[in-house]
Motif scaffolding. Sequence first.
Motif, PDB file in Angstrom:
ATOM      1  N   UNK A 121      -3.480  39.804  42.630  1.00 45.40           N
ATOM      2  CA  UNK A 121      -2.276  39.228  41.288  1.00 45.40           C
ATOM      3  C   UNK A 121      -1.502  38.348  41.375  1.00 45.40           C
ATOM      4  N   UNK A 122      -0.610  38.856  41.839  1.00 46.77           N
ATOM      5  CA  UNK A 122       0.553  39.152  42.559  1.00 46.77           C
ATOM      6  C   UNK A 122       0.438  37.553  43.381  1.00 46.77           C
ATOM      7  N   UNK A 123      -0.884  37.645  44.507  1.00 46.78           N
ATOM      8  CA  UNK A 123      -0.394  35.839  45.041  1.00 46.78           C
ATOM      9  C   UNK A 123      -1.059  34.753  44.007  1.00 46.78           C
ATOM     10  N   UNK A 124      -1.557  34.894  43.055  1.00 49.99           N
ATOM     11  CA  UNK A 124      -2.246  34.343  41.621  1.00 49.99           C
ATOM     12  C   UNK A 124      -0.676  33.478  41.438  1.00 49.99           C
ATOM     13  N   UNK A 125      -0.051  35.028  40.527  1.00 48.13           N
ATOM     14  CA  UNK A 125       1.098  34.399  39.678  1.00 48.13           C
ATOM     15  C   UNK A 125       1.447  33.515  40.709  1.00 48.13           C
ATOM     16  N   UNK A 126       2.199  33.829  42.171  1.00 48.60           N
ATOM     17  CA  UNK A 126       3.307  33.161  43.138  1.00 48.60           C
ATOM     18  C   UNK A 126       2.648  32.164  43.053  1.00 48.60           C
ATOM     19  N   UNK A 127       2.214  31.516  44.201  1.00 45.13           N
ATOM     20  CA  UNK A 127       1.320  30.442  44.536  1.00 45.13           C
ATOM     21  C   UNK A 127       1.186  30.048  43.147  1.00 45.13           C
TER      22      UNK A 127
END
Length: 310
Positions: A121-127
């Motif tokens: 989830x953090x990967x999608x939100x940031x990248x």
Amino acid sequence: MEGENHTEVLQFLLLGLSDDPQVQLPLFGMFLSMYLVTVLGNLLIILAASSDSHLHTPMYFFLSNLSFVDICFTSTTVPKMLVNIQAQSKDISYLQCLIQAYFFMVFAGMDNLLISIMAFDRFVAICHPLNYTTIRNSQFISLLVLISWIIVLTVSLVHVLLIKWLTFSRVTEIPHFFCEITQILKVASSDTFINNITVYVATALLGVFPAAGILFSYFQIVSSLLKLSSIASKFKAFSTCGSHLCVVCLFYGTTLGVYLSSAVTHSSHGSTVASVMYTVVTPMLNPFIYSLRNKDVKGALGRLIKTCPP
């Protein structure tokens, strides 16, 4: 096979953390306090995330699920240990032991999967911030959690069904404070080759693969952050996953410490004491990590407390 039984094992004995009568009362007080703090802290996280509209996002949906799992995770082991200390008994029935082992595997597996999903989830939100809303819609995240539950429930059930085929002595001592799968296999009287293979497969499915997913997600996150020119933008982006990174380090650090200590010392007592870290301490600290490092959670908790009647 005199002295052994296939289906009618009378009892297991959980040897616990210590046989010293003088430390039983301090152990009872310490674990009761830690259990109450764990339940209260995680309940507050769930209430804050569900009652505050600012926290109705995928990340806090996963966090609420993680808090629920942490409560259940601790509740599979600590209450029985407290009852045994209070009653000055080490007994646990064969059925109770299988049930405890089953739910321990379920909630330990869910912890792993939820932490890895939160990393993604953090990967999608940031990248991929522009696609975040499309990728992480409510139907998709609910489906992810549902699939995770199905996987861990099925894998854990396979373990328990395979244990049913093992033979044990009528009075079997388990050198632990709960019925942990590997400890049960060590005290079995029959061949456990298939069981051990299943443990390795489950460890890969519920442990290694999620850990690899976390490493991949944070590798991509760090790579994206390095491309940003503004230091303020880098700090702001990384701060959104700081709490989760702390939880990852705590969970996998303590779990790895258990297995390393067991491999180095070959002591069941040392492994038992180390197990307290990831079975009791980690679920207790997770709410503090998210509430102390997260302004949104602290604000939601403050508003929740204000709405409570005096």
